[in-house]
Design an enzyme around this catalytic site. Sequence first.
Site, PDB file in Angstrom:
ATOM      1  N   HIS A  37       0.834  -1.201   0.004  1.00  0.00           N
ATOM      2  CA  HIS A  37      -0.296   0.647   0.139  1.00  0.00           C
ATOM      3  C   HIS A  37       0.664   1.353   0.034  1.00  0.00           C
ATOM      4  O   HIS A  37       1.680   1.497   0.554  1.00  0.00           O
ATOM      5  CB  HIS A  37      -0.574   0.410   1.004  1.00  0.00           C
ATOM      6  N   SER A  38       0.760   2.310  -0.888  1.00  0.00           N
ATOM      7  CA  SER A  38       1.170   3.191  -0.835  1.00  0.00           C
ATOM      8  C   SER A  38       2.749   3.528  -0.875  1.00  0.00           C
ATOM      9  O   SER A  38       3.389   3.033  -1.632  1.00  0.00           O
ATOM     10  CB  SER A  38       0.229   4.459   0.400  1.00  0.00           C
ATOM     11  N   GLN A  39       3.127   3.989   0.219  1.00  0.00           N
ATOM     12  CA  GLN A  39       4.292   4.368   0.170  1.00  0.00           C
ATOM     13  C   GLN A  39       5.317   2.932   0.076  1.00  0.00           C
ATOM     14  O   GLN A  39       6.137   3.155  -0.409  1.00  0.00           O
ATOM     15  CB  GLN A  39       4.903   4.999   1.533  1.00  0.00           C
ATOM     16  N   HIS A  98      -7.876   6.993  -0.001  1.00  0.00           N
ATOM     17  CA  HIS A  98      -6.197   5.899   0.002  1.00  0.00           C
ATOM     18  C   HIS A  98      -6.249   5.098   1.191  1.00  0.00           C
ATOM     19  O   HIS A  98      -5.513   3.795   1.141  1.00  0.00           O
ATOM     20  CB  HIS A  98      -5.004   7.647   0.308  1.00  0.00           C
TER      21      HIS A  98
END
Length: 274
Positions: free
Chosen positions: A110-112, A248
Amino acid sequence: MLRFNGKEDSHTLRKGGRSPWQKNIDGVQSSYDTFTIESHFTATQLHNLWPEASLHTQWPGNGSLGDPIFNVFYASTVPSLDSDAETAMKIREAGSALLDKIGPVILLTHSQAGQHGWILGDARPTKVKAIVALEPIGPPFINAVFPPFTAARDFGVTDIPITYSPPVKVPDDIVKVVVSTAFGTTCFQQASPPKKLVNLAQIPVLMVTSESSYHSIYDNCTAQYLTQAGVSVNHLSLPDIGIHGNGHMMFMEKNNLQIVDEVVQRWISRTIGT
């Protein structure tokens, strides 16, 4: 622990939970303040920093400082290394060693941490059965939506080298072209003929994008880059299948189990039969 720095809107709540940062070994760290968390993740509809932000309805509570759910969530956040390249190198080393012990696995990112799935899949392709990427960091080559729009992810979807064919020894070996622009976003793809991500090409990928996140602006660019490089990507936008209002942090929101059951688990079962 609650720490005040003198301003009500800058309260910070901190709670430990990761391996310790080591002075003189690890790089500089930083943390998100409460405004960034609210405006980017938990209460985007109150700040409207990008066009789709107003569609956010699924966060439990009001998503702002002082709300009990927000306070507990913010307490769980911890500092992270400023250098994505340093983080990626550490993950490649430690994650590869872990996969050698416990693999094969399904990687959920997820994400970063999105680029870490590409890095570990590249480093240990036989140990990764599939990658589920929830709004992975992107888009290729440049930061987007939030200024400054600085260069990033020199190797397309990663900050450190991964395996291309023909080989890429330095970032300039990848010839990139602009294919589109959108709100604070420049979408790059490779010039033709594109180099292929030969190790990742062996691994099926599900990429999931929510309706109201800033990732809704550019995740399609990331998916297109991977597809052009030979990766088998199923990019699914939640509103396209009738799941609305997510941001997000979709996996923490009110309809998270619906996303797990109807999207992630269903794709895993169809793709690898688990």
